[in-house]
Design a protein around this motif. Structure first.
Motif, mmCIF file in Angstrom:
data_model
loop_
_atom_site.group_PDB
_atom_site.id
_atom_site.type_symbol
_atom_site.label_atom_id
_atom_site.label_comp_id
_atom_site.label_asym_id
_atom_site.label_seq_id
_atom_site.Cartn_x
_atom_site.Cartn_y
_atom_site.Cartn_z
ATOM 1 N N CYS A 40 89.186 64.362 76.616
ATOM 2 C CA CYS A 40 89.995 65.536 76.924
ATOM 3 C C CYS A 40 89.200 66.798 76.583
ATOM 4 C CB CYS A 40 91.286 65.510 76.130
ATOM 5 S SG CYS A 40 92.157 67.088 76.119
ATOM 6 N N CYS A 43 91.308 68.527 73.218
ATOM 7 C CA CYS A 43 91.303 67.980 71.862
ATOM 8 C C CYS A 43 90.182 66.970 71.639
ATOM 9 C CB CYS A 43 92.644 67.312 71.562
ATOM 10 S SG CYS A 43 92.959 65.842 72.562
ATOM 11 N N CYS A 65 97.171 66.422 79.013
ATOM 12 C CA CYS A 65 96.589 65.433 78.107
ATOM 13 C C CYS A 65 97.732 64.767 77.323
ATOM 14 C CB CYS A 65 95.616 66.094 77.142
ATOM 15 S SG CYS A 65 95.103 65.008 75.802
ATOM 16 N N ASP A 67 97.579 63.483 74.440
ATOM 17 C CA ASP A 67 97.519 63.734 72.998
ATOM 18 C C ASP A 67 97.861 65.171 72.622
ATOM 19 O OD1 ASP A 67 96.587 61.150 71.837
ATOM 20 O OD2 ASP A 67 95.024 61.457 73.327
ATOM 21 N N CYS A 68 97.297 66.149 73.357
ATOM 22 C CA CYS A 68 97.459 67.539 72.923
ATOM 23 C C CYS A 68 98.178 68.402 73.946
ATOM 24 C CB CYS A 68 96.092 68.156 72.616
ATOM 25 S SG CYS A 68 95.081 68.393 74.077
ATOM 26 N N THR A 70 97.200 69.651 76.608
ATOM 27 C CA THR A 70 96.374 70.594 77.367
ATOM 28 C C THR A 70 96.517 70.295 78.852
ATOM 29 O OG1 THR A 70 94.729 70.819 75.623
ATOM 30 C CG2 THR A 70 93.975 71.309 77.841
HETATM 31 ZN ZN LIG Z 1 93.849 66.543 74.616
#
Ligand SMILES: [Zn+2]
Length: 250
Positions: A40, A43, A65, A67-68, A70
């Motif tokens: 990504c 992150c 993303c 996870d984050c 974005t």
């Molecule tokens: Zn990310």
């Protein structure tokens, strides 16, 4: 059986398109194409294989993303989709033939060059020169009787771009000249059509940008995307476009 072949072409195109996203991002930055794996840009979390399925993953994660959160540019699935569709069209044109493989290789290179030039105003030598060499070898192997047409197409197109660069300083660069070598090596006589389409499309888009004041006359506009688009059109529909054009005069 035919449907199955088209489906395979689409899948190959999507996977190659996914790889082209890596090429487009990393080649101009002189980064390795294999390591590290996809991650990504926000992150740095590495992308799990099941989140790296062309187009589908982007849609499933709604362009973010996991996870984050974005935002992941729509460019990624777009590059995959363009490559997938172009690969299907190339298969439709050439069928189960070595020509299809050459067309796929050429289209993949053109997609990468178009986006790299659009982003960085660079046509990477690391793609066009090996491409020109491999392309010429493939063309000569597949058309031994007309080998000269590909040599002439390659050198002729490069000479033409060189002359333009001399006349129109700042308009064309050495990258465009080297790219013409690659185009002629694969397209042979159809390189004329590819260049014609590139100037036509470039002229139309450039004119619109000037009129809408999105660009001024002084701005440099990368020409690689138009050369690439003209080349892909010439590969996919060279004879059809040539006949249509000649038909205008009959
Ligand atoms: Zn990310």
């Amino acid at each position: 059986m035919q449907v199955y072949s088209y489906l395979v072409s689409l899948l190959v195109g999507l996977v190659i398109g996914s790889f082209l996203n890596v090429v487009i991002y990393r080649v101009p930055r002189h980064e390795s194409l294999v390591r590290p794996g996809s991650h990504c840009p926000g992150c740095g979390a590495s992308i799990r294989w099941f989140h790296n399925i062309p187009v589908a993953s982007w849609l499933a994660l709604r362009g973010r993303c996991r996870d984050c959160n974005t935002r992941i540019s729509v460019r990624y699935p777009l590059v995959e989709a363009i490559t997938g569709v172009a690969f299907v069209l190339a298969y439709a044109r050439f069928g189960l033939d070595w020509e299809t493989l050459v067309a796929w290789f050429f289209i993949a290179a053109m997609v990468a060059i178009a986006f790299i030039d659009y982003d960085h105003m660079i046509i990477p030598t690391r793609i066009v020169l090996p491409g020109a060499l491999l392309g010429l070898m493939a063309s000569v192997a597949l058309h031994p009787q007309q080998w000269w047409m590909y040599v002439a197409g390659s050198l002729g197109a490069a000479a033409f771009m060189f002359a333009l660069a001399m006349i129109w300083a700042g308009g064309m660069g050495p990258g465009d000249i080297r790219m013409a070598l690659f185009m002629g090596a694969v397209l042979g006589k159809y390189v004329v059509l590819a260049l014609f389409m590139a100037f036509l499309l470039g002229g139309i888009v450039g004119g619109i940008l000037l009129l809408t004041k999105k660009r001024s006359r002084k701005d440099l506009i990368p020409f690689g995307p138009y050369l690439a688009l003209g080349s892909v059109l010439a590969v996919l529909a060279g004879q059809t476009l040539m006949n249509a054009y000649l038909g205008l005069y009959h």
